[in-house]
Design a protein around this motif. Structure first.
Motif, mmCIF file in Angstrom:
data_model
loop_
_atom_site.group_PDB
_atom_site.id
_atom_site.type_symbol
_atom_site.label_atom_id
_atom_site.label_comp_id
_atom_site.label_asym_id
_atom_site.label_seq_id
_atom_site.Cartn_x
_atom_site.Cartn_y
_atom_site.Cartn_z
ATOM 1 N N GLN A 210 0.837 -1.190 0.000
ATOM 2 C CA GLN A 210 0.000 0.000 0.000
ATOM 3 C C GLN A 210 0.876 1.246 0.000
ATOM 4 O OE1 GLN A 210 -3.077 0.165 -0.404
ATOM 5 N NE2 GLN A 210 -4.229 -1.449 0.599
ATOM 6 N N ASP A 211 0.304 2.368 -0.449
ATOM 7 C CA ASP A 211 1.042 3.611 -0.355
ATOM 8 C C ASP A 211 0.894 4.180 1.055
ATOM 9 O OD1 ASP A 211 -1.478 4.703 -0.201
ATOM 10 O OD2 ASP A 211 -1.457 5.570 -2.212
ATOM 11 N N ARG A 212 1.451 5.355 1.275
ATOM 12 C CA ARG A 212 1.500 5.908 2.621
ATOM 13 C C ARG A 212 0.107 6.212 3.164
ATOM 14 N NH1 ARG A 212 3.896 11.719 4.533
ATOM 15 N NH2 ARG A 212 4.254 11.209 6.731
ATOM 16 N N SER A 213 -0.799 6.696 2.324
ATOM 17 C CA SER A 213 -2.141 7.038 2.814
ATOM 18 C C SER A 213 -2.858 5.806 3.347
ATOM 19 C CB SER A 213 -2.966 7.693 1.699
ATOM 20 O OG SER A 213 -3.256 6.765 0.664
ATOM 21 N N ALA A 214 -2.728 4.675 2.642
ATOM 22 C CA ALA A 214 -3.362 3.443 3.107
ATOM 23 C C ALA A 214 -2.710 2.951 4.394
ATOM 24 C CB ALA A 214 -3.272 2.366 2.031
ATOM 25 N N ARG A 215 -1.407 3.088 4.467
ATOM 26 C CA ARG A 215 -0.702 2.652 5.673
ATOM 27 C C ARG A 215 -1.143 3.470 6.876
ATOM 28 N NH1 ARG A 215 5.442 2.937 4.788
ATOM 29 N NH2 ARG A 215 5.167 5.131 5.335
ATOM 30 N N LEU A 216 -1.264 4.787 6.707
ATOM 31 C CA LEU A 216 -1.708 5.633 7.812
ATOM 32 C C LEU A 216 -3.164 5.334 8.186
ATOM 33 C CD1 LEU A 216 -0.080 9.061 6.849
ATOM 34 C CD2 LEU A 216 0.600 7.498 8.676
ATOM 35 N N TYR A 217 -3.976 4.981 7.193
ATOM 36 C CA TYR A 217 -5.364 4.592 7.469
ATOM 37 C C TYR A 217 -5.387 3.338 8.336
ATOM 38 C CZ TYR A 217 -10.304 3.543 6.404
ATOM 39 O OH TYR A 217 -11.648 3.286 6.490
#
Length: 380
Positions: A210-217
Motif C-alpha cells: 500500500q502507499d503511505r495514505s493506506a498505511r496511515l489509514y
C-alpha cells in the motif's frame, strides 16, 4: 413410534450456549447497581469512548458508549461491535477533504521548542499529575463546575458553520513543526508524484503493498496497545532507548469540521465536527544512504483524544518508511496491529476443537502402536 413426528434433536452443547447467553444478559440487564447512561459513559469515560471510536473506525460517541456498556468495559469487544455496526450503515456521501490547518486546538504541545512559534496549550492532561490513587474522592459542589463542554473552553472560537468553498485556507493557528523545518530546507520530501487520492482501505481491503495514505489509514484504525508495543519493540531492537533527536515533535488535540460537497453549487455544507489527535515525529537521518543534512517527519492522526496512539503512529510512519525493503517489519506491523484479527484468533482458542484434538490423539496412539519401543523424544 410409527406415525409420530420426529422431534428435532437438541444437543447439550446448544443448551449450554443458550444458557450462557442468558447469563450474560442477566448480568448486564439485572445488575443491582444503577445502570450507566450514555451521558455518563461519554462524560466520565471519555478517553475510552475516544479509543473505541478510533479502533472501531466510526465517529459516533453514542454508538461507542453503547458498545462499551454492552461489552461490560471490554474495549476490544466494544471496538468489534462498532465495526460490525459500521458495516451495516449505508454510505450516503463522501466528505470533502479537510485541511488539518483548520484544526482548532484544545491542546498543543511542542517538546522540541522551549518557546515555539504560537502557543503551548497544556489543555486537559494528566501528564503533570502524580500517579496517586484518590481514595476519598467526593462529588464536587455545583459551584466548582464549569457547565460548558471542555471542548468549548477555547482561546479562539471555531468558524461559524455553513456553506463555504471546499478549498478552505489555513486558520489562525501557528505552523506545524514540519512547516517550520521546510522553511529552512531541513526536511526530506515525502510527497507522492501526482498527489494521488488517499486509498480507502475500508472499500479496498488490501493490507500490504500500500502507499503511505493506506498505511496511515490502517494504523489509525489499529489497536492502540499493539502500536505502542511495535514502536517500543523496535526501539529495543535498535538500541535507541535514549535518542538525542527522534520521536519528539508536536502533538495537537482539537476539532476538525466535517463537510459534504454540494454537487449543484460546488460549495460545501458543514455537517458536524470531529475531535482528533494529531502528532508529528522528527527523525534524525544518519544512514549512509540517507540525506544526513535533513530530518524526516512522521505523521499520525486518529479519532478522539488518543495521544499515545497518534504518537505511536507518527513514529511508526518514519520507522516503516526507513525500513521499507530492508526487513519484514512493515509486514509484521500491518498484519498484526489490527486488534480485530489478533484478538479474534485468540478468542477462537476457547471454542470447541475436540474433533481436531481427538484426531491428533488417535494419530499419536496409532504411531505408538506401530512403534511400541520408541523412546520419548526420539525421532525415526
Amino acid at each position: 413410534m410409527a406415525g409420530e413426528p420426529l422431534m428435532a434433536y437438541r444437543s447439550p452443547g446448544l443448551d449450554a450456549i443458550e444458557a450462557a447467553t442468558r447469563l450474560v444478559a442477566r448480568r448486564h440487564d439485572h445488575d443491582p447497581s444503577q445502570p450507566l447512561g450514555l451521558d455518563q459513559v461519554k462524560g466520565r469515560l471519555r478517553l475510552m469512548v475516544d479509543q473505541v471510536m478510533s479502533e472501531g473506525g466510526l465517529w459516533d460517541e453514542d454508538t461507542a458508549a453503547r458498545a462499551f456498556g454492552q461489552a461490560e468495559g471490554d474495549s476490544v469487544e466494544a471496538a468489534h461491535l462498532v465495526r460490525t455496526y459500521r458495516l451495516s450503515l449505508p454510505q450516503l456521501a463522501t466528505t470533502a477533504v479537510t485541511d488539518v490547518a483548520e484544526l482548532v486546538p484544545l491542546r498543543r504541545i511542542v517538546p522540541v521548542y522551549r518557546t515555539p512559534p504560537g502557543r503551548q496549550i497544556l489543555g486537559q492532561t494528566r501528564d503533570y499529575l502524580p500517579r496517586l490513587l484518590r481514595t476519598n474522592e467526593t462529588a464536587a459542589s455545583d459551584e466548582d463546575h464549569d457547565h460548558r463542554r471542555p471542548d468549548d473552553m477555547l482561546a479562539t472560537p471555531p468558524a461559524a458553520p455553513g456553506p463555504r468553498a471546499c478549498d478552505t485556507s489555513a486558520g489562525p493557528w501557528p505552523e506545524r513543526i514540519h512547516e517550520l523545518l521546510e522553511a529552512r530546507d531541513l526536511v526530506v520530501s515525502r510527497s507522492a508524484p501526482g498527489d494521488p487520492d488517499p486509498v480507502d482501505v475500508a472499500s479496498e481491503p488490501r493490507i500490504l503493498d500500500q502507499d503511505r495514505s493506506a498505511r496511515l489509514y490502517l494504523l489509525a484504525r489499529a489497536e492502540t496497545a499493539a502500536l505502542v508495543l511495535h514502536w517500543y519493540t523496535h526501539l529495543l531492537n535498535e538500541g535507541q532507548m535514549s535518542p538525542a533527536v527522534g520521536g519528539h515533535g508536536e502533538v495537537r488535540v482539537g476539532r476538525l469540521p466535517v463537510r459534504v460537497p454540494n454537487p449543484l453549487t460546488g460549495g460545501c455544507a458543514e455537517v458536524g465536527e470531529v475531535r482528533v489527535t494529531e502528532a508529528e515525529a522528527i527523525e534524525n537521518l544518519d544512514r549512509h544512504d540517507e540525506d544526513t543534512t535533513r530530518f524526516d517527519v512522521g505523521y499520525g492522526l486518529c479519532f478522539g483524544q488518543n495521544e499515545r496512539k497518534a504518537l505511536a503512529i507518527s513514529n511508526l510512519d518514519i520507522i516503516l518508511e526507513r525500513d521499507r525493503g530492508r526487513s519484514e517489519f512493515e509486514q509484521l506491523v500491518l498484519r498484526t496491529a489490527d486488534g480485530m484479527d489478533a484478538n479474534g484468533l485468540l478468542e477462537h482458542v476457547k471454542l470447541p476443537h475436540y474433533v481436531t484434538f481427538r484426531a491428533a490423539v488417535d494419530t499419536k496412539a496409532e504411531l505408538r502402536a506401530r512403534n511400541p519401543h520408541t523412546d520419548t523424544g526420539e525421532a525415526e
